[in-house]
Write a protein that holds these residues in place. Structure first.
Motif, PDB file in Angstrom:
ATOM      1  N   TRP A  97      67.984   2.097 -24.043  1.00 52.18           N
ATOM      2  CA  TRP A  97      66.881   2.802 -24.709  1.00 52.18           C
ATOM      3  C   TRP A  97      67.380   3.572 -25.922  1.00 52.18           C
ATOM      4  O   TRP A  97      66.669   3.694 -26.929  1.00 52.18           O
ATOM      5  CB  TRP A  97      66.181   3.759 -23.737  1.00 52.18           C
ATOM      6  N   GLU A 149      67.143   1.725 -29.130  1.00 52.58           N
ATOM      7  CA  GLU A 149      65.823   1.319 -29.633  1.00 52.58           C
ATOM      8  C   GLU A 149      65.537   1.980 -30.978  1.00 52.58           C
ATOM      9  O   GLU A 149      65.842   3.167 -31.176  1.00 52.58           O
ATOM     10  CB  GLU A 149      64.733   1.700 -28.627  1.00 52.58           C
ATOM     11  N   ILE A 183      56.941   2.405 -29.357  1.00 53.41           N
ATOM     12  CA  ILE A 183      56.786   1.576 -28.151  1.00 53.41           C
ATOM     13  C   ILE A 183      55.790   2.240 -27.204  1.00 53.41           C
ATOM     14  O   ILE A 183      54.908   1.575 -26.636  1.00 53.41           O
ATOM     15  CB  ILE A 183      58.142   1.367 -27.445  1.00 53.41           C
ATOM     16  N   GLU A 184      55.931   3.553 -27.036  1.00 54.06           N
ATOM     17  CA  GLU A 184      55.020   4.279 -26.143  1.00 54.06           C
ATOM     18  C   GLU A 184      53.590   4.232 -26.663  1.00 54.06           C
ATOM     19  O   GLU A 184      52.641   4.044 -25.888  1.00 54.06           O
ATOM     20  CB  GLU A 184      55.495   5.724 -25.988  1.00 54.06           C
ATOM     21  N   TYR A 239      54.097  -4.689 -30.780  1.00 51.88           N
ATOM     22  CA  TYR A 239      55.404  -5.046 -30.209  1.00 51.88           C
ATOM     23  C   TYR A 239      56.125  -6.058 -31.102  1.00 51.88           C
ATOM     24  O   TYR A 239      57.343  -5.980 -31.283  1.00 51.88           O
ATOM     25  CB  TYR A 239      55.256  -5.607 -28.801  1.00 51.88           C
ATOM     26  N   LEU A 288      57.722  -4.290 -33.880  1.00 50.21           N
ATOM     27  CA  LEU A 288      58.913  -3.588 -33.393  1.00 50.21           C
ATOM     28  C   LEU A 288      60.069  -4.551 -33.122  1.00 50.21           C
ATOM     29  O   LEU A 288      61.231  -4.205 -33.333  1.00 50.21           O
ATOM     30  CB  LEU A 288      58.570  -2.791 -32.128  1.00 50.21           C
ATOM     31  N   SER A 337      63.793  -4.210 -31.606  1.00 52.90           N
ATOM     32  CA  SER A 337      63.434  -3.592 -30.324  1.00 52.90           C
ATOM     33  C   SER A 337      63.489  -4.590 -29.171  1.00 52.90           C
ATOM     34  O   SER A 337      62.629  -5.453 -29.038  1.00 52.90           O
ATOM     35  CB  SER A 337      62.031  -2.979 -30.403  1.00 52.90           C
ATOM     36  N   SER A 347      60.580  -4.080 -26.596  1.00 55.24           N
ATOM     37  CA  SER A 347      59.331  -4.701 -27.040  1.00 55.24           C
ATOM     38  C   SER A 347      59.303  -6.176 -26.663  1.00 55.24           C
ATOM     39  O   SER A 347      58.252  -6.718 -26.316  1.00 55.24           O
ATOM     40  CB  SER A 347      59.156  -4.533 -28.552  1.00 55.24           C
ATOM     41  N   ARG A 356      58.346  -6.228 -23.062  1.00 55.19           N
ATOM     42  CA  ARG A 356      56.925  -5.918 -22.875  1.00 55.19           C
ATOM     43  C   ARG A 356      56.042  -7.096 -23.274  1.00 55.19           C
ATOM     44  O   ARG A 356      55.028  -7.368 -22.630  1.00 55.19           O
ATOM     45  CB  ARG A 356      56.559  -4.653 -23.635  1.00 55.19           C
TER      46      ARG A 356
END
Length: 199
Positions: free
Chosen positions: A11, A14, A20-21, A35, A38, A43, A46, A49
């Motif tokens: 993390w 990143e 991201i949040e 995402y 990112l 990232s 991302s 995710r």
């Protein structure tokens, strides 16, 4: 020695955690776009995710797209992430593609990520994509235990208790089961999301 989670270290690399949040609060189509922006900035989370979005997309939104999920899981692994080896391996495990799952968890072994090591030990314990090999499983569990995994510690204790060659080894296994269960309970109360509890 203080335990420093691998995921925390990843993390820290990143480019924009806040972004991201924020993306996580958007609806799925908007989040997907954010995402991808990112990802262009490097990232890895991302990528994970995006993989999760495609793997678990509900039917009313078009249903899962496993090819896209696989693409993003593999891209996260290719980025050098240790954490991604676990998620990608589990993706293949859920698809019952045990050979590919084993290969991903093996990359996690090389990258010293305890949850992936525990999963590879599971493959050797139960013969998933490999021949059953309890000595190999024990070596892997010991390695993961030394990296801080409480699941590995519990697994080793249970192996001793269930398959120990004599009464002394089994008794030691029983004591270690009780100790590791207590450590597991304490860690779960302290930090329910602890990497030490991931398997």
């Amino acid at each position: 020695m203080k335990y420093i989670p691998v995921e925390s270290r990843e993390w820290e690399r990143e480019p924009d955690i806040a972004a991201i949040e924020r993306a996580g609060l958007l609806d799925e189509s908007e989040a997907e776009l954010q995402y991808k922006v990112l990802v262009e900035r490097g990232s890895m989370f991302s990528m994970l995710r995006l993989a999760h979005i495609f793997e678990f997309r509900p039917p009313e939104q078009g249903g899962p797209d496993f090819k896209q999920a696989e693409f993003w899981y593999c891209r996260a692994v290719d980025s050098g992430s240790a954490v991604a080896t676990f998620h990608c391996g589990y993706f293949y495990f859920r698809r019952k593609n045990y050979d590919k799952a084993k290969d991903m968890f093996a990359i996690g072994v090389e990258r010293k990520y305890a949850p992936s090591i525990v999963r590879l030990a599971h493959h050797y314990l139960f013969g998933l994509g490999v021949a059953r090999d309890h000595p190999k499983a024990r070596i892997l569990l010991k390695q993961a235990s030394e990296l801080g995994s409480l699941w590995a510690k519990t697994g080793l204790a249970r192996m001793d208790f269930n398959t120990g060659e004599n009464l002394l080894v089994r008794a030691k296994g029983l004591v270690m089961c009780l100790v590791s269960d207590l450590q597991f309970y304490c860690e779960k109360r302290r930090d329910p999301d602890s990497e030490r509890l991931v398997r």
